[in-house]
Write a protein that holds these residues in place. Structure first.
Motif, PDB file in Angstrom:
ATOM      1  N   ILE A 288       0.946  -1.151  -0.132  1.00  0.00           N
ATOM      2  CA  ILE A 288       0.178   0.186   0.188  1.00  0.00           C
ATOM      3  C   ILE A 288       0.817   1.263  -0.153  1.00  0.00           C
ATOM      4  N   ASP A 289       0.683   2.036  -1.068  1.00  0.00           N
ATOM      5  CA  ASP A 289       1.791   3.120  -1.351  1.00  0.00           C
ATOM      6  C   ASP A 289       1.166   4.302  -0.223  1.00  0.00           C
ATOM      7  N   THR A 290       2.391   4.689   0.742  1.00  0.00           N
ATOM      8  CA  THR A 290       1.988   5.669   1.776  1.00  0.00           C
ATOM      9  C   THR A 290       2.864   6.597   2.027  1.00  0.00           C
TER      10      THR A 290
ATOM     11  N   THR B 126      -0.376  13.440   2.441  1.00  0.00           N
ATOM     12  CA  THR B 126      -0.998  12.788   1.337  1.00  0.00           C
ATOM     13  C   THR B 126      -2.053  11.954   1.616  1.00  0.00           C
ATOM     14  N   GLU B 127      -3.263  11.984   0.635  1.00  0.00           N
ATOM     15  CA  GLU B 127      -4.416  11.442   0.847  1.00  0.00           C
ATOM     16  C   GLU B 127      -4.172   9.810   1.098  1.00  0.00           C
ATOM     17  N   LYS B 128      -3.383   9.396   0.156  1.00  0.00           N
ATOM     18  CA  LYS B 128      -3.292   7.830   0.152  1.00  0.00           C
ATOM     19  C   LYS B 128      -2.773   7.266   1.536  1.00  0.00           C
ATOM     20  N   GLN B 129      -2.194   7.911   2.529  1.00  0.00           N
ATOM     21  CA  GLN B 129      -1.952   7.385   3.667  1.00  0.00           C
ATOM     22  C   GLN B 129      -3.165   6.925   4.513  1.00  0.00           C
TER      23      GLN B 129
ATOM     24  N   VAL C 290      -5.434   5.147   3.448  1.00  0.00           N
ATOM     25  CA  VAL C 290      -5.893   3.693   3.178  1.00  0.00           C
ATOM     26  C   VAL C 290      -5.612   2.852   4.056  1.00  0.00           C
TER      27      VAL C 290
ATOM     28  N   ASP D  47       3.759   6.177   7.131  1.00  0.00           N
ATOM     29  CA  ASP D  47       4.448   6.807   5.777  1.00  0.00           C
ATOM     30  C   ASP D  47       5.532   6.418   5.366  1.00  0.00           C
TER      31      ASP D  47
ATOM     32  N   LYS E  71       5.442   3.210  -4.733  1.00  0.00           N
ATOM     33  CA  LYS E  71       4.446   2.532  -5.578  1.00  0.00           C
ATOM     34  C   LYS E  71       4.607   1.340  -6.118  1.00  0.00           C
TER      35      LYS E  71
END
Ligand SMILES: [Zn+2]
Length: 418
Positions: free
Chosen positions: A20-22, A34-37, A39, A88, A96
């Motif tokens: 999972i890209d964080t 970042t928004e992706k964290q 997840v 993170d 990624k």
């Protein structure tokens, strides 16, 4: 300790989390950066709940917290211990499409990463491999991304320890607090962390390096920003008028003492490190890290920067050069050494896990440093990884397992000795 095994191994957890890209991002205006964290943060809160940590939740800043109640009849004088890891990964290398690769039963020599054979983990550069880790299973990325052992090893270890506590009520412990945080890599991991609400007496970050390591001394860390406003003129008509901010920036950077950089210093030596620049001929800026274990050393380095800026200002009177310095974190050793149990019990737990404890200074910051100054004393324990922030980052499976055992023993030691 004779423990019931977990439903998911620390390796399997780790492999899931690193995919999972964080990656966090400097200069972002949002929090987490970042928004992706989100997840992984939300997923971890859900997993904690499904493991039986009933109050596990994620707050509006992204902090995941939860508590495991004490299982001791008389726990009034057992301190509440927290375990913390960050989700993170470094902005330096892409996180990624991480493809974790397990190199089973390491037998010495260099490790070539399959996705990019130019990425080689050298046994000379990482002597722990042949000294301590023969026969272990080494996890790497495929060589095209970072791995993210910093700090998903810590996350996976804490989660596995949580499941271990849940499945083994015989392991005695006081109240345990868990936290997973965003944005550690950009120095913002504790920005909105509510130490009072977390309500642990002491905590440990699981964010360190090799087997058995305990870290409790960090740099004093300051960040200098040098902003240069030149004078922009079309180059065709520039003679005597144009003042090039990039040339001024280069002039400043070349004056930084070369023997005072991360690449020329080690152990307790401090440094000045230009690490980020940005600009055009009209306007340019450079960020410089100021690091030293002693405040005297910080003052000396601030003075060096100030003098360089003065000298260069005199050479370019039409340019505006601003130097701005802010504190990032302070050396955490002074308050921690006032509470000897913190390190003593950590050493005991590491020995019970069958490893040899050793301390090391941190040439970088951890959230623990900031938490310590926010009132929550937080040394850093080994999570197992090495070569952080690079494509050759690696971690042995069996060291992650020792880290899980260390967490479990540590809670037990605190309950026993109080
Ligand atoms: Zn880390």
């Amino acid at each position: 300790m004779n423990l019931k095994p977990c439903t998911e191994s620390v390796l399997d957890r780790f492999k899931r989390y690193v995919q999972i890209d964080t990656q966090s991002e400097e200069d972002s205006r949002s929090y987490p950066s970042t928004e992706k964290q989100w997840v992984l943060l939300k997923m971890l809160a859900g997993e904690l709940r499904s493991l039986g940590v009933e109050d596990a939740d994620v707050d509006k800043y992204g902090y995941v917290t939860g508590a495991i109640p004490s299982n001791m009849p008389d726990d009034s004088d057992i301190p509440t211990i927290g375990f913390i890891a960050h989700v993170d990964t470094s902005p330096a290398i892409t996180g990624k499409n991480v493809k974790p690769v397990v190199h089973p039963d390491y037998q010495g020599g260099d490790i070539v990463l399959p996705g990019d054979p130019t990425q080689i983990i050298s046994a000379d550069e990482y002597p722990n491999l042949e000294k301590q880790y023969i026969g272990m299973d080494i996890v790497t990325s495929d060589g095209t991304t970072l791995l993210g052992a910093d700090d998903k090893a810590g996350v996976a270890e804490i989660m596995t320890a949580v499941e271990t506590f849940m499945r083994n009520p015989d392991v005695k412990h006081g109240e345990i607090k868990i936290a997973f945080t965003p944005d550690e890599e950009i120095g913002q991991g504790t920005k909105y962390f509510d130490v009072k609400k977390f309500a642990a007496d002491f905590a440990y970050t699981m964010d360190g390096g090799p087997l058995g390591e305990i870290e409790f001394e960090t740099f004093n860390a300051f960040l200098a920003r040098i902003c240069i406003q030149g004078v922009g003129v079309h180059p065709g008509y520039a003679k005597g008028k144009l003042v090039n901010a990039i040339r001024i920036l280069a002039d400043i950077v070349t004056r930084l003492p070369k023997g005072m950089s991360p690449e020329t210093t080690e152990e307790r030596e401090g440094y000045l490190h230009p690490y980020d620049f940005d600009g055009q001929s009209e306007e340019a800026a450079v960020k410089v890290l100021i690091r030293d274990f002693e405040m005297d050393g910080i003052e000396q380095k601030k003075a060096i920067l100030g003098k360089i800026v003065e000298e260069v200002r005199a050479l370019y009177p039409k340019a505006a050069i601003d130097l701005d310095i802010e504190e990032q974190y302070l050396n955490m050793s002074y308050p921690i050494e006032r509470e000897p149990r913190l390190l003593e019990y950590a050493r005991e737990a590491i020995r019970r896990a069958g490893a040899e404890p050793h301390t090391k200074v941190i040439r970088g910051g951890t959230d623990g440093a900031r938490l310590t100054y926010m009132g929550l004393l937080t040394p850093n324990l080994f999570a197992g990884g090495e070569a952080f922030h690079s494509k050759i980052e690696w971690v042995p499976v069996q060291v992650m397992e020792k880290a899980v055992e260390t967490i479990v023993h540590l809670a037990a030691v605190w309950a026993e000795k109080r």
